[in-house]
Design a protein around this motif. Structure first.
Motif, PDB file in Angstrom:
ATOM      1  N   SER A  67     -43.901   1.150 -90.021  1.00 20.57           N
ATOM      2  CA  SER A  67     -42.931   0.374 -90.791  1.00 20.57           C
ATOM      3  C   SER A  67     -41.605   1.103 -90.871  1.00 20.57           C
ATOM      4  CB  SER A  67     -43.459   0.111 -92.210  1.00 20.57           C
ATOM      5  OG  SER A  67     -44.607  -0.724 -92.167  1.00 20.57           O
ATOM      6  N   ILE A  71     -37.904   1.197 -93.232  1.00 23.80           N
ATOM      7  CA  ILE A  71     -37.079   0.813 -94.386  1.00 23.80           C
ATOM      8  C   ILE A  71     -35.633   1.182 -94.062  1.00 23.80           C
ATOM      9  CG2 ILE A  71     -36.620   1.167 -96.845  1.00 23.80           C
ATOM     10  CD1 ILE A  71     -39.526   2.180 -97.099  1.00 23.80           C
ATOM     11  N   LEU A  85     -46.934  -3.080 -94.098  1.00 23.01           N
ATOM     12  CA  LEU A  85     -45.777  -3.669 -94.765  1.00 23.01           C
ATOM     13  C   LEU A  85     -45.864  -3.544 -96.286  1.00 23.01           C
ATOM     14  CD1 LEU A  85     -43.130  -5.237 -94.282  1.00 23.01           C
ATOM     15  CD2 LEU A  85     -44.454  -7.352 -94.562  1.00 23.01           C
ATOM     16  N   ARG A  89     -43.161  -1.547 -98.483  1.00 22.46           N
ATOM     17  CA  ARG A  89     -42.361  -2.238 -99.492  1.00 22.46           C
ATOM     18  C   ARG A  89     -42.477  -1.535-100.845  1.00 22.46           C
ATOM     19  NH1 ARG A  89     -41.084  -5.669-103.238  1.00 22.46           N
ATOM     20  NH2 ARG A  89     -39.672  -7.414-102.795  1.00 22.46           N
ATOM     21  N   ALA A 121     -40.220   1.406-100.757  1.00 24.39           N
ATOM     22  CA  ALA A 121     -38.830   0.969-100.886  1.00 24.39           C
ATOM     23  C   ALA A 121     -38.486   0.642-102.336  1.00 24.39           C
ATOM     24  CB  ALA A 121     -38.585  -0.247 -99.992  1.00 24.39           C
ATOM     25  N   GLU A 122     -39.384  -0.021-103.031  1.00 26.30           N
ATOM     26  CA  GLU A 122     -39.130  -0.378-104.427  1.00 26.30           C
ATOM     27  C   GLU A 122     -39.056   0.853-105.324  1.00 26.30           C
ATOM     28  OE1 GLU A 122     -38.779  -3.331-106.865  1.00 26.30           O
ATOM     29  OE2 GLU A 122     -37.555  -3.248-105.059  1.00 26.30           O
ATOM     30  N   VAL A 170     -37.148  -4.189 -95.269  1.00 25.31           N
ATOM     31  CA  VAL A 170     -38.401  -3.585 -94.804  1.00 25.31           C
ATOM     32  C   VAL A 170     -39.006  -4.457 -93.711  1.00 25.31           C
ATOM     33  CG1 VAL A 170     -40.645  -2.658 -95.490  1.00 25.31           C
ATOM     34  CG2 VAL A 170     -38.779  -2.783 -97.173  1.00 25.31           C
ATOM     35  N   THR A 177     -42.204  -4.309 -90.407  1.00 22.00           N
ATOM     36  CA  THR A 177     -43.320  -3.611 -89.772  1.00 22.00           C
ATOM     37  C   THR A 177     -43.395  -4.024 -88.309  1.00 22.00           C
ATOM     38  OG1 THR A 177     -44.574  -3.457 -91.832  1.00 22.00           O
ATOM     39  CG2 THR A 177     -45.819  -3.241 -89.794  1.00 22.00           C
ATOM     40  N   CYS A 222     -33.340  -8.118 -92.866  1.00 22.24           N
ATOM     41  CA  CYS A 222     -33.859  -8.167 -94.241  1.00 22.24           C
ATOM     42  C   CYS A 222     -32.862  -7.529 -95.208  1.00 22.24           C
ATOM     43  CB  CYS A 222     -35.203  -7.445 -94.321  1.00 22.24           C
ATOM     44  SG  CYS A 222     -36.533  -8.212 -93.361  1.00 22.24           S
ATOM     45  N   THR A 240     -35.031  -5.366-102.919  1.00 21.14           N
ATOM     46  CA  THR A 240     -35.748  -5.083-101.683  1.00 21.14           C
ATOM     47  C   THR A 240     -36.277  -6.399-101.131  1.00 21.14           C
ATOM     48  OG1 THR A 240     -36.447  -2.892-102.439  1.00 21.14           O
ATOM     49  CG2 THR A 240     -37.722  -3.880-100.659  1.00 21.14           C
ATOM     50  N   ASP A 260     -38.562  -7.839 -97.746  1.00 15.83           N
ATOM     51  CA  ASP A 260     -39.246  -7.578 -96.487  1.00 15.83           C
ATOM     52  C   ASP A 260     -39.202  -8.834 -95.626  1.00 15.83           C
ATOM     53  OD1 ASP A 260     -41.561  -9.306 -96.949  1.00 15.83           O
ATOM     54  OD2 ASP A 260     -42.230  -7.801 -98.400  1.00 15.83           O
ATOM     55  N   GLU A 293     -40.200 -12.248 -96.895  1.00 15.11           N
ATOM     56  CA  GLU A 293     -39.372 -12.849 -97.939  1.00 15.11           C
ATOM     57  C   GLU A 293     -37.998 -13.270 -97.417  1.00 15.11           C
ATOM     58  OE1 GLU A 293     -40.671 -10.138-101.721  1.00 15.11           O
ATOM     59  OE2 GLU A 293     -39.582  -9.164-100.085  1.00 15.11           O
TER      60      GLU A 293
END
Length: 354
Positions: free
Chosen positions: A213, A215, A273, A277, A280-281, A310, A312, A329, A341, A343, A346
């Protein structure tokens, strides 16, 4: 009649004029380093740097002083490091050649000693050898043995010196290698380190069938912040984000890098992923939870926020396509209001967020 020097001079003038125009239109600073970056850009001899500049100007409309410093460190000072590494390699080769020459001398000396012993042993075996001749043979053996011993001691001392010299060169080469992969401001990896790690992780993921993955992080309104408080405070913000990244990324094999002016990346091998994520958060909330204070005055400068994307690796992904999807993203997070954030599940299809 050749006009080579005149043509070179005329081309230099044209490149210089183009450099000044670019610096005026796209640069917030007019420094020797800025001129060097734009001159190299105008010459077209560093395509990777040109790509980085196009990416930064497309996103921000200009290059900040921080951008200039990063570009100069990566693409101009990096060449200085390459020259220094070549010089040290030459020293290392010369040292090894000296050792080989000493070994060859020792081998020849030992071979001659062996031949001498063989000849003398034949003399001793001769029943007609007189007492006087026998004494001469023993004296010769002792003298030859002393010579070989002295040569071996010299070689041993030379080998010890060379070992110390080579160890020093090895340490210097390793330091130069690390410097060439490190962003001087934050201590994270630089763009070269980031690209190398991303390619390696994608290749390993493809070969082993394990997830990788990525970021990508961008500081919100960094240019406005830089213009308002100055570049030194801007540097403090960059270091803050780097510190938070180190605090919250603990995955083995992860690569943390600053690969653009205010852009950061985290390469996460063996990470899916959902886990990426979550990392990242943690970074985002920790950055948002820090209050920035101006060191010179103690003045509170408020909160810094970041946006993150983010992605993958998919089966058909390479390093470039994975970075493009993570970037998409990130841009979607920016458009959605920043300080968030997103991914790839989303952000929607790539075409919708590019």
């Amino acid at each position: 009649m050749s006009h080579g020097p005149d043509l070179d001079r005329d081309r230099s003038f044209v490149l210089a004029q183009r450099s000044f125009e670019l610096m005026r239109d796209y640069c917030a600073c007019a420094t020797p380093r800025a001129y060097a970056v734009w001159y190299l850009y105008a010459s077209g001899t560093q395509p990777l740097m040109n790509d980085a500049i196009k990416r930064l100007t497309a996103q921000n409309g200009t290059l900040t002083n921080t951008d200039i410093e990063s570009l100069h460190d990566t693409y101009i000072d990096g060449r200085r490091l390459a020259v220094e590494v070549d010089r040290m390699n030459s020293s290392l080769i010369a040292e090894v050649e000296g050792i080989m020459e000493m070994i060859e001398v020792s081998i020849r000396s030992t071979a001659q000693y062996g031949e001498s012993l063989q000849a003398l042993s034949q003399d001793i075996a001769n029943t007609a050898t007189t007492r006087t001749r026998l004494r001469e043979i023993v004296t010769t053996i002792i003298a030859n043995t002393r010579d070989v011993t002295a040569n071996n001691r010299t070689l041993e001392a030379r080998m010890r010196e060379s070992r110390s010299e080579i160890e020093g060169l090895r340490e210097t080469l390793e330091a130069a290698r690390l410097e060439s992969l490190t962003d001087a401001l934050t201590g994270l990896g630089n763009r070269k380190s980031f690209e190398t790690a991303l390619h390696r992780a994608c290749d390993a993921s493809q070969a082993g069938g394990r997830p990788t993955s990525l970021i990508v992080i961008d500081i919100d309104y960094f240019k406005r912040f830089n213009d308002l408080y100055g570049h030194l405070t801007g540097d403090q913000v960059l270091r803050l984000v780097a510190i938070v990244m180190r605090e919250h990324v603990g995955q083995p094999g992860a690569t943390l890098a600053r690969f653009g002016g205010e852009e950061f990346g985290i390469v996460l091998p063996e990470t899916d992923l959902a886990e990426a994520r979550a990392v990242a958060e943690r970074v985002r909330t920790s950055v948002t939870g820090r209050e920035l204070v101006k060191r010179s005055t103690g003045e509170s400068l408020g909160k810094v926020t970041v946006s993150l994307g983010v992605a993958t690796r998919r089966e058909d992904d390479n390093a470039v396509s994975l970075l493009e999807r993570a970037d998409a993203c990130l841009f979607a997070a920016k458009r959605a209001g920043r300080n968030r954030t997103l991914d790839e599940t989303e952000a929607g299809p790539l075409r919708d967020v590019a």
